[in-house]
Design an enzyme around this catalytic site. Structure first.
Site, PDB file in Angstrom:
ATOM      1  CB  CYS A  40     -12.675  29.457 -22.456  1.00 38.85           C
ATOM      2  SG  CYS A  40     -12.540  30.508 -21.029  1.00 38.85           S
TER       3      CYS A  40
ATOM      4  CB  THR B 209     -24.292  -1.175 -13.842  1.00 35.79           C
ATOM      5  OG1 THR B 209     -23.874  -2.110 -12.850  1.00 35.79           O
ATOM      6  CG2 THR B 209     -25.752  -1.406 -14.183  1.00 35.79           C
TER       7      THR B 209
END
Ligand code: PLP
Length: 380
Positions: free
Chosen positions: A324, A235
């Site tokens: 990171c 949807t």
């Protein structure tokens, strides 16, 4: 706060939010429903699709809404791979792509695909000759990003697409950083597939699109109810799609009004100022073939992270451009591919400008950055 991290994400424009809100509150119908509430949502979806297509000078039927740039990249690679015959299981990507491409290419490699990774020069540019050399019979797809998120380098997409086509391959470009920053037309570039993302262009997070040239089929990767003309089920996220549509409309207006040139001038003041005031500063990426809002540097002798923390303390939001992961700061794969030594790549800083930034913001950075770098260097 002076926000200089627009390559990471942008604030949602208030006009975008205003258009989204009714689709949470009142117009919450499912676009697949036949009642008028559903049809209202369906109308909003169609309108958003028209606006995204207009920004790309494309046809609405060529737009597939996705959950963002990452999913658009996945759909491009896996969708083409899913259609490729067994003797065409070869893929070429550049070595400076976003992880959404690199990790997807690696996943296909694990499934038996042959993946070639194109080198870049020391300014982050993919040379057409390197693609010419890498082309082999059986190459299904070439994927090279329009503009790099870490160093802003813009690639010669039209030329690369032509080489891919001459070798019988399709061409995809991740234009997540380029769309909104400049006028982008996939058909003028001659590409077959193009990814974009809402939150880089003052739209909401978690929404994006893949443009697929009319007539080209991609194998759906999310299957179910057959939404998006059987190409991406689920949807539809109506408020976010409405937001993306509005963001695209605003981006088109800003580009027409000269925003890229305004940012280019600010960027050049910033780059010149940093190179003049911070000893041994290195501009990363190409000096001119770079995104209009993008400045990135390395400062030998310092790490990126303390620079960011010090800038943050001074009220300036910036980025190191290095990812990171698992707690350890790894030097950027982009800077390593450009030939930077690990110690130098560790001292990366990315400053990316946006709509709200002014010359005063640039002056504020230039007032504090040299002192921060000098102090960190003296601390060793
Ligand atoms: N591709 C590039 C070049 C990007 O910069 C980003 C976002 O950082 C993405 C893909 C992923 O987009 P999203 O955050 O919408 O998944």
């Amino acid at each position: 706060m002076i926000y200089l991290d627009h390559a990471a994400t942008t604030p949602v424009d208030s006009a975008v939010l205003d258009e989204m809100l009714p689709y949470f509150r009142e117009a919450y119908g499912n676009p697949s429903s036949l009642h008028s509430a559903g049809q209202e949502a369906k109308f909003a979806l169609d309108n958003a699709r028209d606006r995204v297509a207009a920004l790309l000078h494309a046809r609405p039927s060529e737009i597939i809404f996705t959950s963002g740039g990452t999913e658009a990249d996945n759909l491009a690679l896996r969708g083409v791979a899913g259609q490729a015959p067994p003797d065409r299981r070869r893929l070429i990507v550049s070595s400076v792509e976003h992880e959404a491409i690199l990790e997807t290419a690696a996943a296909l490699e694990a499934q038996g695909w042959v993946v070639a990774r194109l080198p870049v020069d020391d300014q982050g540019i993919v040379h057409p000759e390197s693609l010419r050399d890498a082309m082999r019979r059986g190459t299904a797809l070439v994927s090279v990003m329009a503009a790099n998120n870490e160093v802003g380098a813009m690639q010669p997409i039209a030329e690369l697409a032509q080489i891919a086509h001459a070798g019988g391959a399709l061409f995809h470009t991740d234009a997540v950083q380029a769309v909104g920053a400049m006028d982008v037309s996939p058909s003028a570039w001659g590409v077959d597939l193009l990814s974009l993302s809402g939150h880089k262009i003052y739209g909401p997070k978690g929404i994006g699109a893949l443009w697929v040239r009319g007539g080209l089929r991609v194998a759906p990767q999310v299957t179910g109810g057959g939404q998006e003309r059987e190409r991406r089920s689920g949807t539809e996220n109506v408020p976010a799609i409405v937001g993306l549509g509005k963001a695209c409309e605003l981006a088109g207006e800003r580009i027409a009004a000269g925003e890229p040139e305004r940012l280019r001038q600010l960027r050049d003041i910033l780059i010149r100022g940093v190179l003049e005031t911070v000893p041994a500063a290195i501009l990363t990426g190409h000096p001119t073939e770079r995104l209009p809002n993008h400045a990135s540097f390395c400062f030998p002798g310092v790490e990126g992270e303390p620079i960011l923390l010090n800038l943050d303390f001074a009220g300036i939001a910036a980025s190191s451009g290095s990812a990171c992961s698992t707690g350890a700061i790894e030097p950027s794969h982009v800077l390593l591919a450009m030939g930077f030594a690990r110690e130098i790549a560790n001292g990366a800083l990315r400053l990316t400008l946006g709509r709200a930034n002014t010359e005063d913001d640039v002056a504020a950075v230039l007032a504090v950055l040299p002192g921060i770098v000098n102090r960190l260097r003296s601390l060793g």
